[in-house]
Design an enzyme around this catalytic site. Structure first.
Site, mmCIF file in Angstrom:
data_model
loop_
_atom_site.group_PDB
_atom_site.id
_atom_site.type_symbol
_atom_site.label_atom_id
_atom_site.label_comp_id
_atom_site.label_asym_id
_atom_site.label_seq_id
_atom_site.Cartn_x
_atom_site.Cartn_y
_atom_site.Cartn_z
ATOM 1 C CD GLN A 53 -3.942 -4.996 6.385
ATOM 2 O OE1 GLN A 53 -3.336 -3.670 5.729
ATOM 3 N NE2 GLN A 53 -3.593 -5.741 6.129
ATOM 4 C CG ASP B 95 -9.850 -0.343 5.045
ATOM 5 O OD1 ASP B 95 -9.395 -0.404 4.014
ATOM 6 O OD2 ASP B 95 -9.260 -0.557 6.125
ATOM 7 C CE LYS C 214 -4.013 -2.571 2.197
ATOM 8 N NZ LYS C 214 -4.426 -3.197 3.257
HETATM 9 N N1 GUN Z 1 -7.305 -7.199 5.764
HETATM 10 C C1 GUN Z 1 -7.485 -7.979 4.477
HETATM 11 N N2 GUN Z 1 -7.912 -6.851 3.710
HETATM 12 C C2 GUN Z 1 -8.183 -6.187 4.457
HETATM 13 C C3 GUN Z 1 -8.435 -4.127 3.941
HETATM 14 O O1 GUN Z 1 -9.145 -4.311 2.997
HETATM 15 N N3 GUN Z 1 -8.626 -3.384 5.137
HETATM 16 C C4 GUN Z 1 -8.225 -3.905 5.953
HETATM 17 N N4 GUN Z 1 -7.767 -2.239 6.962
HETATM 18 N N5 GUN Z 1 -7.512 -4.937 6.368
HETATM 19 C C5 GUN Z 1 -7.654 -5.910 5.424
#
Ligand code: GUN
Length: 283
Positions: free
Chosen positions: A95, A118, A51
């Site tokens: 995450q 998110d 990311k």
């Molecule tokens: N863990 C797996 N996919 C995601 C996501 O799209 N966002 C977040 N914050 N954690 C994740």
């Protein structure tokens, strides 16, 4: 029939290029995405690093806060609150999953909706339920983008979503059924009776449960579009929910794994970060 591969890589590259262009047209203001990772789970570390790398590719800044697996609820909440209060940070991603024992809802709900890239706070998800404008979870947004790119009609289509998580299953179902998109959506889960028969009614089938190769040819209506959002770590490596080769013989469109919905997630996260910066008056 041999299905068309829905190439997430190609569509994600186009989405990222648009984000880069919009930042450039605004004179490249300093837009910053902050990531928070608690613990040292290697796949989560890789996701977070990706990311940040991709944020740099479109001309965004990023900041990372890493906390040890032993961090307490109060320590995690204090770290997130620091980013919330920092006007130089425009988007915040915590995450998931957090280590066992931590309450993810109370951490996520610290985020104001305009920094919630998110789209996972109770307020952002509530807006999605109400059909109000707001930041939408990135993976579901990526699924809709793929359907749009490949010209898969949603109006009048019957959609089945396997999985009812707040991260993917529920928001993708809401987006597919939203006014203007107009699919007729059924949400299935592990207790759904005769899953193959239900799935065979679907013009659009989305699987997001993380059960390796759950979806086989018997689940697929000829000519359907099948999106694989599952990730399972097996001895054979990372495997999706969809048996790609078997399903390709029946479906009209299918996402590969990897290279399908996963790569769309980061591109749509960056789009959300741009939108977050706009909401905060940065461009
Ligand atoms: N863990 C797996 N996919 C995601 C996501 O799209 N966002 C977040 N914050 N954690 C994740």
């Amino acid at each position: 029939m041999t299905a068309v591969r829905m190439e997430g890589k190609v569509v994600a590259a186009a989405v990222k290029e648009r984000v880069r262009e919009q930042l450039e047209a605004a004179g490249n203001p300093p837009v910053c995405l902050a990531t928070v990772l608690v613990g040292d789970d290697p796949p989560s570390q890789r996701y977070v690093a990706s990311k940040q790398k991709q944020a740099a590719e479109v001309g965004m800044k990023s900041r990372h806060v890493g906390l040890p697996p032993t961090a307490t609820q109060e320590e995690v909440m204090a770290a997130v609150q620091g980013l919330v209060d920092d006007p130089a940070v425009h988007g915040i991603l915590v995450q998931l999953p957090l280590p066992a024992g931590l309450d993810d809802h109370s951490v996520i709900d610290l985020l104001p909706t305009e920094k919630d890239v998110d789209g996972l706070t109770a307020a952002s998800l509530g807006r999605l339920v109400r059909g109000e404008r707001g930041l939408v979870p990135a993976t579901p947004r990526g699924c809709l983008r793929l359907l749009e790119h490949y010209g898969v009609a949603t109006r009048g289509a019957r959609a089945v979503v396997i999985g009812r998580s707040t991260l993917v299953g529920l928001p993708v179902a809401l987006l597919l059924g939203a006014k203007g998109t107009d699919a007729t959506v059924t949400v299935a889960h592990s207790r759904t009776p005769d899953l193959p028969a239900l799935c065979r009614q679907a013009d659009i089938l989305v699987s997001a449960v993380g059960v390796a190769r759950l979806v086989t040819a018997e689940h697929v209506k000829p000519g359907a579009a099948v999106l694989d959002v599952g990730v399972s770590r097996t001895e054979a490596g990372i495997v999706g929910d969809v048996d790609f080769d078997a399903v390709s013989e029946v479906a009209a469109f299918v996402t590969p794994m990897p290279g399908g919905t996963g790569v769309m997630t980061v591109a749509c996260l960056l789009e959300n970060t741009l939108e977050a910066a706009r909401l905060q008056g940065v461009l």
